[in-house]
Design an enzyme around this catalytic site. Structure first.
Site, PDB file in Angstrom:
ATOM      1  N   HIS A 339       0.850  -1.179   0.000  1.00 45.92           N
ATOM      2  CA  HIS A 339       0.000   0.000   0.000  1.00 45.92           C
ATOM      3  C   HIS A 339       0.889   1.232   0.000  1.00 45.92           C
ATOM      4  O   HIS A 339       1.980   1.229   0.570  1.00 45.92           O
ATOM      5  CB  HIS A 339      -0.912   0.003   1.236  1.00 45.92           C
ATOM      6  CG  HIS A 339      -2.051   0.958   1.133  1.00 45.92           C
ATOM      7  ND1 HIS A 339      -1.934   2.287   1.438  1.00 45.92           N
ATOM      8  CD2 HIS A 339      -3.338   0.766   0.748  1.00 45.92           C
ATOM      9  CE1 HIS A 339      -3.105   2.888   1.260  1.00 45.92           C
ATOM     10  NE2 HIS A 339      -3.971   1.992   0.838  1.00 45.92           N
ATOM     11  N   ASP A 395      -7.834  -4.783  -0.509  1.00 40.89           N
ATOM     12  CA  ASP A 395      -8.375  -5.147  -1.812  1.00 40.89           C
ATOM     13  C   ASP A 395      -8.821  -6.603  -1.892  1.00 40.89           C
ATOM     14  O   ASP A 395      -9.494  -6.993  -2.845  1.00 40.89           O
ATOM     15  CB  ASP A 395      -7.351  -4.838  -2.916  1.00 40.89           C
ATOM     16  CG  ASP A 395      -7.074  -3.350  -3.032  1.00 40.89           C
ATOM     17  OD1 ASP A 395      -8.030  -2.577  -2.903  1.00 40.89           O
ATOM     18  OD2 ASP A 395      -5.912  -2.961  -3.217  1.00 40.89           O
TER      19      ASP A 395
END
Length: 493
Positions: A339, A395
């Site tokens: 991320h 995700d």
């Protein structure tokens, strides 16, 4: 600025930064507030242009701060969301995301994000009723959605629909009502602002459901009364005439939790796009449409769709080692790990995993779950991924969406609908910020040609190269046949 630094000053801790410009020998004192320095302070650090230096460097006009991709530039002072990427911390208005996911709801959290505090029972009842009351769309919207191709991507439809909404409410448009419509902060201005907030949050699920129904070839459903925000959403997507239809409560609650944890994430690409667009004082519908377009990209909201496509391409757990080797060789792309902000773990990923367990008990486990877990375990033990701090991120919630029966291309929509809340919270904060709104206008470092004179076409030397000339494309169908035909006025190449 420009004051010399004394030894006494050096001995006493100061909330400032001392900068020596070695080009001129001047020393500057830059104030530090909240561990941040003003970028404009560097404009005072000017120097004479060196012999032969490009005039486009604008050296005499002061230093520019170069930060490609906003890696360390703070563009606004905010009270909304705090992220500590190193510690894996995410808080909405000071409340840990873990506590909110356990005790709150998406709409209650929406109130918190937008207005700054958790609502009382009466405050929430009013807010919820206003949002749900504004969920119904004008009948013209049916024609709008029917105008899309049968295979249009739902995010294309949703982005267009948000922009379309703005055409219905002339009282919400600063271009028509005056540019200070949302920045005055008086009672009338706040009421106008809040009315648009109710509309956008309320209609987000309705627009998303309409995009879904177009793809399914079904008639549209009027938002029901008496259901929760996510219950109404599921009803609008799935109801086809059954009497007393009620969505499954486990799926309804799971979707609400996922909406809550996706409601805001500070100044990500889409939120920044909303603020960049909103800084021109455009209507909020246009700003939200711009954010939706930004979210569409595979590096942002499209990532959860990319995770599932990756897992499908891997196939089964025994193929995971070969896939990871291909990732190391940069032959494959690893989605769902790492991320931009979180460098240890994404706190939302733990909530996603708990939610997934609850959903799978109702729907059964997704066939890709074993592959996902094998990928997770292998990556977490591999030094290559550990060193690069590529931990699983949020995700992977695509596995839940898939288990709930949503098509892959609808995943980004399920991200965009709740993120409308965060976008509006930041937009409202910017409209009401002290000192008013200044249009966002970043600087650039120009490295192109210096001044050159126009050359007549007969005297030009061709410049060739893949990036220096337009690409030739293959044509087919009617274009190909037309290119082979002869007709009056046809250009000769």
């Amino acid at each position: 600025m420009g004051r010399p630094t004394t030894s006494a000053q050096e001995a006493t801790p100061q909330d400032s930064l001392t900068v020596r410009d070695n080009r001129t020998g001047k020393v500057y004192t830059v104030p530090i507030q909240d561990n941040a320095i003003p970028a404009t302070a560097f404009k005072a650090m000017a120097a004479p242009r060196k012999p032969g230096e490009r005039e486009e460097n604008e050296t005499e006009k002061g230093l520019r701060v170069q930060d490609k991709g906003f890696l360390n530039t703070a563009v606004i002072r905010s009270e909304i969301t705090y992220i500590d990427g190193e510690a894996g911390v995410l808080r909405y208005r000071g409340y840990p995301i873990e506590q909110l996911a356990l005790h709150s709801s998406h709409l209650e959290t929406a109130y918190l994000l937008i207005y700054g505090s958790l609502p009382t029972k009466d405050q929430f009842k009013f807010f919820e009723s206003e949002v749900m009351r504004h969920s119904v769309m004008h009948s013209d919207a049916e024609g709008f959605f029917r105008s899309f191709r049968y295979d249009a991507h739902p995010m294309s439809m949703l982005t267009s629909a948000f922009a379309m909404l703005g055409s219905y409410y002339s009282e919400a448009n600063p271009s028509l009502q005056g540019q200070r419509l949302y920045t005055k902060g008086d009672k009338a201005s706040l009421e106008t602002m809040d009315r648009q907030i109710y509309r956008l949050i309320g209609k987000a699920t309705t627009l998303a459901a309409m995009a879904y129904r177009v793809r399914q070839g079904r008639n549209f459903v009027t938002p029901p009364t008496g259901l929760s925000y996510t219950g109404s959403f599921l009803y609008q997507m799935d109801h086809i005439g059954e009497e007393d239809y009620m969505p499954n409560p486990v799926l309804e609650k799971a979707l609400d939790v996922l909406f809550l944890i996706h409601a805001d994430h500070e100044l990500n690409a889409s939120c920044t796009t909303v603020l960049q667009t909103g800084s021109s004082l455009v209507d909020p519908y246009s700003a939200i449409a711009a954010g939706c377009a930004s979210l569409y990209g595979p590096l942002h909201g499209g990532a959860n769709e990319a995770v599932i496509r990756m897992l499908i391409s891997i196939g089964s757990p025994e193929n995971v080692p070969a896939f990871l080797e291909a990732v190391k060789k940069k032959e494959k792309t690893l989605s769902g790990f790492g991320h931009r902000v979180y460098k240890t773990s994404d706190p939302r990923s733990f909530i996603v995993r708990k939610t997934a367990d609850e959903v799978f008990r109702v729907t059964g486990k997704d066939a890709l779950l074993e592959t996902a877990m094998a990928l997770h375990d292998a990556a977490m033990k591999d030094e290559y991924f550990i060193k690069r701090k590529l931990a699983p991120n949020v995700d992977f919630c695509g596995l839940i969406y898939r288990a709930m029966g949503f098509p892959l291309d609808f995943f980004p929509v399920l991200f965009a609908v709740p993120r409308v809340v965060g976008w509006l919270a930041h937009w409202r904060q910017m409209m009401l910020q002290e000192g008013g709104v200044k249009i966002w206008r970043p600087r650039q470092v120009y490295v192109g040609p210096s001044k050159r004179d126009y050359v007549p076409v007969e005297e030009r030397v061709p410049v060739e190269g893949a990036k220096q000339m337009p690409s030739r494309v293959e044509h087919g169908g009617i274009t190909k046949r037309t290119m082979l035909a002869t007709f009056k006025g046809k250009s000769k190449l």
